[in-house]
Write an enzyme that holds these catalytic residues in place. Structure first.
Site, PDB file in Angstrom:
ATOM      1  N   ASP A 165      39.934  48.364  41.068  1.00  0.00           N
ATOM      2  CA  ASP A 165      38.679  48.369  40.305  1.00  0.00           C
ATOM      3  C   ASP A 165      38.710  49.426  39.210  1.00  0.00           C
ATOM      4  OD1 ASP A 165      35.870  47.622  39.791  1.00  0.00           O
ATOM      5  OD2 ASP A 165      35.584  49.735  40.281  1.00  0.00           O
ATOM      6  N   SER A 187      33.318  44.340  41.656  1.00  0.00           N
ATOM      7  CA  SER A 187      33.605  45.732  41.315  1.00  0.00           C
ATOM      8  C   SER A 187      32.772  46.667  42.202  1.00  0.00           C
ATOM      9  CB  SER A 187      33.271  45.939  39.829  1.00  0.00           C
ATOM     10  OG  SER A 187      33.159  47.288  39.505  1.00  0.00           O
TER      11      SER A 187
HETATM   12  N1  URA Z   1      29.034  49.208  38.141  1.00  0.00           N
HETATM   13  C1  URA Z   1      30.264  49.004  38.661  1.00  0.00           C
HETATM   14  O1  URA Z   1      30.738  49.753  39.495  1.00  0.00           O
HETATM   15  N2  URA Z   1      30.942  47.928  38.239  1.00  0.00           N
HETATM   16  C2  URA Z   1      30.474  47.053  37.326  1.00  0.00           C
HETATM   17  O2  URA Z   1      31.153  46.098  37.008  1.00  0.00           O
HETATM   18  C3  URA Z   1      29.193  47.284  36.781  1.00  0.00           C
HETATM   19  C4  URA Z   1      28.476  48.368  37.219  1.00  0.00           C
END
Ligand code: URA
Length: 438
Positions: A165, A187
């Site tokens: 991520d 994410s």
């Molecule tokens: N916050 C996150 O951690 N990921 C995203 O894609 C959007 C907001």
């Protein structure tokens, strides 16, 4: 990874609207994380996802692969129920700073692994770092001990947690591929599931200052995340909250810490108190039987509204800050320049656009454009009236705080048209909306 795939075939397949088999999704995430798929190839794939979406089985596999890209924390040894909260990001959103010690004061441990802000929405760690001495990085063992002893931790997610991520989010940020429900959901949930919390409450923001501008999109995002969390064994619920107007009266790092402390001492703006208490109730309820406010059986936890108003979460805040090297009595830094903007007319404040305020605070120095940038602790915006309050033409309404007066022009430009004053009070709009459960 057993199977091998041709990344160009996968990009073409997604471009043409096909769903990738589980093995291909797992391969793609692993290959990208380890540098066998290039940024430009992943960018193309992500843009295809923005247009074509993902099937629910693809999304499950994509999220699982992101979790598998790193370590998973085990918080079982903490000795009390753990519940975290995650916000999809808003302007003036200092809820975590109040909520984490509040829920801990009600007997439930909160392991909040947070991020730094990017773009116009602020990051919890940037806010906390305006407290002299406070450190975001905690070794896992220290984090577990703090959770067991104080019940409250706000710290940075270690580099080992969902590294896929980390890489993907940085790429999405510079390729216009943030605004996609499956990409946002995976994410957020990959990090939260990997963190090891047993329950999670999602604050899904909707409005001009949020990633989701429409109620329908916010609902879909919330349902998607609740589904992912529940499937992974994390009790997950979501609450939709308004983000057309910024939250509280300040946007900016030290300004928001000061406002959070005021709220923890029993004061604070009404909207911040309302959202924080609503989320705290859901968190305590999710923590397990007997913890819920007013539920039958075992003794209920104290109502967070009462705990907050009595200032009983403040000692937990002090302990949490001190445990991470911060001085809870330190004077917070203040900007060297404060420029005021007058109310454009007399009447009632009917609109203060969240996005415009977020961009102004960012341009003053409170946020970063690239992840390597540093942020100013002192920069930000304070508004002296809330929505529905009476204002008088020519009286100061907004304060722009900065250490660099060169930033003022662009911040003022961001605020053009952001304020609406009407002769009649605006109709009240509920701040806390749908509650989405599995
Ligand atoms: N916050 C996150 O951690 N990921 C995203 O894609 C959007 C907001």
């Amino acid at each position: 990874m057993s199977a091998d795939f041709d990344v160009v075939d996968l990009i073409r397949a997604k471009r043409d609207g096909c769903c990738l088999p589980a093995e291909a999704v797992a391969w793609l995430i692993d290959a990208y994380t380890h540098g066998r798929v290039a940024d430009e190839q992943m960018s193309a794939y992500l843009m295809a996802v923005v247009w074509r979406g993902m099937s629910s089985s693809e999304l499950d596999r994509w999220t699982a692969a992101m979790i598998d890209s790193g370590e998973r924390l085990d918080l079982a040894g903490v000795g009390r129920p753990t519940v975290d909260k995650h916000s999809t990001g808003g302007v003036g959103d200092k809820v975590s700073l109040v909520l984490v010690p509040l829920v801990a004061a009600c007997g439930v441990a909160v392991p909040q692994l947070s991020g730094r802000g990017l773009g116009h929405t602020g990051g919890t760690l940037d806010k906390m770092e305006s407290i002299p001495g406070w450190r975001a990085d905690l070794p896992v063992e220290r984090m577990r001990r703090q959770l067991a002893e104080i019940g409250a931790v706000i710290c940075a997610a270690g580099a080992g947690l969902a590294p896929a991520d980390r890489k993907l989010y940085a790429l999405r940020d510079v390729t216009g591929t943030v605004e996609s429900i499956p990409l946002i959901a995976s994410s957020i949930m990959s990090k939260k599931i990997a963190e090891g919390t047993s329950a999670l409450v999602l604050d899904v923001k909707v409005g001009s200052g949020a990633f989701m501008n429409s109620l329908d999109d916010a609902r879909e995002l919330a349902r998607t995340m609740v589904g992912l969390g529940t499937a992974a064994g994390v009790r997950t619920e979501a609450v939709l909250t308004g983000m057309d107007h910024p939250l509280g009266r300040t946007a900016g790092n030290a300004l928001e810490v000061a406002e959070a402390v005021d709220t923890l001492r029993g004061g604070g703006p009404k909207d911040l108190v309302e959202i924080t208490v609503a989320l705290a109730r859901v968190m305590i309820e999710l923590a397990g039987p007997g913890r819920g406010v007013g539920t039958g059986g075992a003794p209920a936890a104290r109502d967070p509204a009462v705990v907050l108003a009595a200032g009983d979460a403040y000692p937990v805040w002090r302990a949490m800050v001190a445990a991470q090297g911060g001085d809870p009595d330190a004077v917070l830094p203040l900007a060297t320049h404060i420029e005021t903007v007058p109310a454009p007319a007399s009447g009632y404040l009917a609109n203060l656009d969240a996005r415009a305020v977020g961009i102004a605070a960012w341009r003053l120095g409170a946020g970063r454009a690239r992840k390597e940038d540093s942020v100013s602790a002192t920069a930000g915006v304070r508004w002296r009236a809330g929505i529905g309050d009476r204002v008088t033409a020519g009286e100061p309404l907004l304060e722009l705080h900065t250490d660099d007066p060169n930033t003022l022009g662009r911040a003022l430009a961001a605020l053009a048209g952001a304020v609406t004053v009407t002769p009649q009070p605006p109709p009240p709009t509920p701040l806390v909306g749908d509650h989405i459960r599995a």
